[in-house]
Design a protein around this motif. Structure first.
Motif, PDB file in Angstrom:
ATOM      1  N   SER A  92      48.646  59.031  90.714  1.00  0.00           N
ATOM      2  CA  SER A  92      48.200  59.573  89.431  1.00  0.00           C
ATOM      3  C   SER A  92      46.683  59.564  89.384  1.00  0.00           C
ATOM      4  CB  SER A  92      48.767  58.750  88.268  1.00  0.00           C
ATOM      5  OG  SER A  92      48.201  57.460  88.259  1.00  0.00           O
ATOM      6  N   ARG A  93      46.168  60.396  88.511  1.00  0.00           N
ATOM      7  CA  ARG A  93      44.728  60.442  88.267  1.00  0.00           C
ATOM      8  C   ARG A  93      44.508  60.830  86.809  1.00  0.00           C
ATOM      9  NH1 ARG A  93      43.206  65.618  87.533  1.00  0.00           N
ATOM     10  NH2 ARG A  93      44.376  67.227  88.614  1.00  0.00           N
ATOM     11  N   LYS A 102      47.026  61.224  82.111  1.00  0.00           N
ATOM     12  CA  LYS A 102      47.046  61.296  83.572  1.00  0.00           C
ATOM     13  C   LYS A 102      48.072  62.327  84.026  1.00  0.00           C
ATOM     14  CE  LYS A 102      45.878  57.304  85.774  1.00  0.00           C
ATOM     15  NZ  LYS A 102      46.166  56.026  86.453  1.00  0.00           N
ATOM     16  N   VAL A 103      47.837  62.859  85.210  1.00  0.00           N
ATOM     17  CA  VAL A 103      48.837  63.687  85.886  1.00  0.00           C
ATOM     18  C   VAL A 103      49.316  62.887  87.091  1.00  0.00           C
ATOM     19  CG1 VAL A 103      47.862  65.885  85.150  1.00  0.00           C
ATOM     20  CG2 VAL A 103      47.165  64.920  87.327  1.00  0.00           C
ATOM     21  N   ALA A 104      50.556  63.141  87.467  1.00  0.00           N
ATOM     22  CA  ALA A 104      51.123  62.458  88.626  1.00  0.00           C
ATOM     23  C   ALA A 104      51.574  63.502  89.638  1.00  0.00           C
ATOM     24  CB  ALA A 104      52.300  61.582  88.209  1.00  0.00           C
ATOM     25  N   THR A 105      51.468  63.146  90.922  1.00  0.00           N
ATOM     26  CA  THR A 105      51.887  64.024  92.000  1.00  0.00           C
ATOM     27  C   THR A 105      52.842  63.263  92.907  1.00  0.00           C
ATOM     28  OG1 THR A 105      49.746  65.161  91.930  1.00  0.00           O
ATOM     29  CG2 THR A 105      51.082  65.469  93.910  1.00  0.00           C
ATOM     30  N   THR A 126      53.058  66.747  87.733  1.00  0.00           N
ATOM     31  CA  THR A 126      53.465  66.721  86.331  1.00  0.00           C
ATOM     32  C   THR A 126      52.387  67.354  85.441  1.00  0.00           C
ATOM     33  OG1 THR A 126      52.433  64.588  85.789  1.00  0.00           O
ATOM     34  CG2 THR A 126      54.714  64.549  86.679  1.00  0.00           C
ATOM     35  N   TRP A 127      52.791  67.606  84.215  1.00  0.00           N
ATOM     36  CA  TRP A 127      51.821  67.934  83.179  1.00  0.00           C
ATOM     37  C   TRP A 127      51.018  66.671  82.902  1.00  0.00           C
ATOM     38  CZ3 TRP A 127      51.177  72.791  81.382  1.00  0.00           C
ATOM     39  CH2 TRP A 127      52.192  73.718  81.645  1.00  0.00           C
ATOM     40  N   LYS A 128      49.927  66.794  82.165  1.00  0.00           N
ATOM     41  CA  LYS A 128      49.186  65.585  81.815  1.00  0.00           C
ATOM     42  C   LYS A 128      49.855  64.921  80.618  1.00  0.00           C
ATOM     43  CE  LYS A 128      45.466  68.367  79.813  1.00  0.00           C
ATOM     44  NZ  LYS A 128      44.024  68.591  79.846  1.00  0.00           N
ATOM     45  N   LEU A 135      54.159  57.544  83.395  1.00  0.00           N
ATOM     46  CA  LEU A 135      54.889  56.607  84.245  1.00  0.00           C
ATOM     47  C   LEU A 135      56.399  56.791  84.119  1.00  0.00           C
ATOM     48  CD1 LEU A 135      52.753  53.360  83.849  1.00  0.00           C
ATOM     49  CD2 LEU A 135      53.088  54.714  85.932  1.00  0.00           C
ATOM     50  N   GLU A 136      56.874  56.922  82.904  1.00  0.00           N
ATOM     51  CA  GLU A 136      58.316  57.091  82.686  1.00  0.00           C
ATOM     52  C   GLU A 136      58.820  58.357  83.384  1.00  0.00           C
ATOM     53  OE1 GLU A 136      61.440  58.050  79.070  1.00  0.00           O
ATOM     54  OE2 GLU A 136      59.514  57.152  78.560  1.00  0.00           O
ATOM     55  N   LYS A 137      58.185  59.477  83.111  1.00  0.00           N
ATOM     56  CA  LYS A 137      58.632  60.746  83.688  1.00  0.00           C
ATOM     57  C   LYS A 137      58.324  60.820  85.182  1.00  0.00           C
ATOM     58  CE  LYS A 137      58.588  63.394  79.425  1.00  0.00           C
ATOM     59  NZ  LYS A 137      57.990  64.507  78.663  1.00  0.00           N
ATOM     60  N   GLY A 138      57.145  60.367  85.559  1.00  0.00           N
ATOM     61  CA  GLY A 138      56.757  60.422  86.968  1.00  0.00           C
ATOM     62  C   GLY A 138      57.671  59.592  87.850  1.00  0.00           C
TER      63      GLY A 138
END
Length: 193
Positions: A92-93, A102-105, A126-128, A135-138
């Motif tokens: 994430s960043r 944050k967005v996660a990859t 993910t979307w931001k 964290l939950e969705k990622g």
């Protein structure tokens, strides 16, 4: 009565010990701090934005080492798993926003015995989101990715009002040969990074 309670407690302890342990994706459970940083440094030229005067053709030049070393510090390794010769990880960043978001990859990668990347795919971005939602969705998407499950129900075209995955979508796909997200048009493909 006391014997009954003691027996019940003993039975609960035994049943708890027999319960299969749940797999954890916490990076610190699988990798040292040095190994975690190594993953980020190894992949930052794919994950990160290009530097000024940088291009996809020259981003591996030594003159950009300092830029990418600093950029890697902006990323957090959120999850890690290794299976079937592949490494899976979620990074994430912080994304531009008025609130901290944050967005996660989610990444699938394979390295050779020398540590060189021989396969690299950003499976989803993910979307931001604010950190708890990211964290939950990622982590939910990461778990599905590791298990090889279909992520298309979470694409924007299929997820209804709920946002999960920004890329890939109908127009933007990850190219594993070029190792970057590309926008496909009828005429050509252009890079997102």
């Amino acid at each position: 009565m006391r014997v009954y309670i003691t027996t019940l407690l003993l039975l609960l302890v035994i049943l708890g010990a027999c319960k299969p342990s749940e797999s954890t994706y916490a990076p610190e459970e699988h990798l040292s701090e040095r190994e975690q940083k190594e993953i980020l440094y190894t992949t930052i030229r794919y994950l990160g934005h290009l530097p000024k005067k940088g291009s996809h053709e020259n981003k591996f030049e030594e003159r950009f080492d300092e830029y990418y070393s600093k950029l890697a510090l902006d990323y957090t390794l959120e999850a890690y798993h290794q299976a079937d010769g592949y490494e899976y990880f979620l990074v994430s960043r912080i994304a531009p926003s008025f609130k901290v978001k944050k967005v996660a990859t989610g990444v699938k990668m394979k390295r050779d015995s020398n540590g060189e990347v021989v396969f690299y795919q950003e499976v989803f971005r993910t979307w931001k989101f604010e950190v708890p939602e990211m964290l939950e969705k990622g982590l939910m998407l990461f778990d599905k990715m590791v298990k090889g499950e279909d992520l298309s129900p979470y694409y924007i075209a299929n997820s209804g009002e709920e946002e999960y995955i920004e890329f890939p979508d109908g127009k933007i796909q990850y190219d594993t040969i070029q190792r970057r997200w590309i926008v496909k048009s009828a005429q050509d493909a252009i890079s997102l990074n």
